[in-house]
Write a protein that holds these residues in place. Sequence first.
Motif, mmCIF file in Angstrom:
data_model
loop_
_atom_site.group_PDB
_atom_site.id
_atom_site.type_symbol
_atom_site.label_atom_id
_atom_site.label_comp_id
_atom_site.label_asym_id
_atom_site.label_seq_id
_atom_site.Cartn_x
_atom_site.Cartn_y
_atom_site.Cartn_z
ATOM 1 N N ILE A 1 0.824 -1.213 0.000
ATOM 2 C CA ILE A 1 0.000 0.000 0.000
ATOM 3 C C ILE A 1 0.861 1.267 0.000
ATOM 4 N N PRO A 2 1.888 1.389 0.877
ATOM 5 C CA PRO A 2 2.715 2.601 0.821
ATOM 6 C C PRO A 2 3.469 2.769 -0.496
ATOM 7 N N VAL A 3 3.936 1.676 -1.082
ATOM 8 C CA VAL A 3 4.652 1.795 -2.353
ATOM 9 C C VAL A 3 3.713 2.257 -3.460
ATOM 10 N N VAL A 4 2.516 1.705 -3.499
ATOM 11 C CA VAL A 4 1.555 2.129 -4.521
ATOM 12 C C VAL A 4 1.187 3.601 -4.329
ATOM 13 N N LEU A 5 0.941 4.004 -3.092
ATOM 14 C CA LEU A 5 0.599 5.405 -2.838
ATOM 15 C C LEU A 5 1.765 6.344 -3.121
ATOM 16 N N ALA A 6 2.991 5.880 -2.890
ATOM 17 C CA ALA A 6 4.161 6.732 -3.113
ATOM 18 C C ALA A 6 4.523 6.847 -4.584
ATOM 19 N N THR A 7 4.216 5.845 -5.369
ATOM 20 C CA THR A 7 4.646 5.865 -6.769
ATOM 21 C C THR A 7 3.533 6.200 -7.757
ATOM 22 N N THR A 8 2.310 6.301 -7.297
ATOM 23 C CA THR A 8 1.189 6.626 -8.182
ATOM 24 C C THR A 8 0.877 8.114 -8.083
ATOM 25 N N ASP A 9 0.596 8.715 -9.204
ATOM 26 C CA ASP A 9 0.176 10.113 -9.218
ATOM 27 C C ASP A 9 -1.328 10.134 -8.973
ATOM 28 N N LEU A 10 -1.709 10.262 -7.718
ATOM 29 C CA LEU A 10 -3.124 10.148 -7.346
ATOM 30 C C LEU A 10 -3.965 11.282 -7.917
ATOM 31 N N ARG A 11 -3.383 12.471 -8.066
ATOM 32 C CA ARG A 11 -4.147 13.586 -8.648
ATOM 33 C C ARG A 11 -4.502 13.289 -10.107
ATOM 34 N N ASP A 12 -3.560 12.686 -10.831
ATOM 35 C CA ASP A 12 -3.822 12.350 -12.227
ATOM 36 C C ASP A 12 -4.880 11.256 -12.336
ATOM 37 N N VAL A 13 -4.816 10.269 -11.471
ATOM 38 C CA VAL A 13 -5.807 9.201 -11.477
ATOM 39 C C VAL A 13 -7.195 9.765 -11.178
ATOM 40 N N ALA A 14 -7.291 10.631 -10.174
ATOM 41 C CA ALA A 14 -8.579 11.241 -9.827
ATOM 42 C C ALA A 14 -9.106 12.093 -10.973
ATOM 43 N N ARG A 15 -8.227 12.821 -11.639
ATOM 44 C CA ARG A 15 -8.649 13.655 -12.762
ATOM 45 C C ARG A 15 -9.182 12.789 -13.909
ATOM 46 N N ARG A 16 -8.497 11.690 -14.223
ATOM 47 C CA ARG A 16 -8.960 10.809 -15.302
ATOM 48 C C ARG A 16 -10.286 10.161 -14.957
ATOM 49 N N TRP A 17 -10.489 9.792 -13.694
ATOM 50 C CA TRP A 17 -11.777 9.197 -13.291
ATOM 51 C C TRP A 17 -12.894 10.221 -13.367
ATOM 52 N N ARG A 18 -12.607 11.477 -13.003
ATOM 53 C CA ARG A 18 -13.634 12.523 -13.115
ATOM 54 C C ARG A 18 -14.004 12.760 -14.576
#
Length: 108
Positions: A42-59
Amino acid sequence: MPAAFVTGAVGMPLLISGWKFIEATSHSQLLLLLWAIVAFIIPVVLATTDLRDVARRWREAGFFGSGSASASRDAFRQIYFPAWTRMAAWFVSAVVSLLLLKIARVNL
């Protein structure tokens, strides 16, 4: 990028100490698996994923949209190179953290 450094520098010693504690007290493989998921994956995924970009694409895709990145050169430069950079930063900080623990003679 700072999350990748913190996760590597703090997360790896925490993962190892928790792993050793679980092995010493309970010898439970299920607990070790759960600890690996919580303290490593979980920490590695959260540290290496651009969560803002993922949220923007889902929106942009809507509730039932796929949210996946398009396979273009632009997506490659904007998504994959930054993710690889964050993964490299995490890896370097994790290795340096473990080497410092070995130099400090912490039993790993």
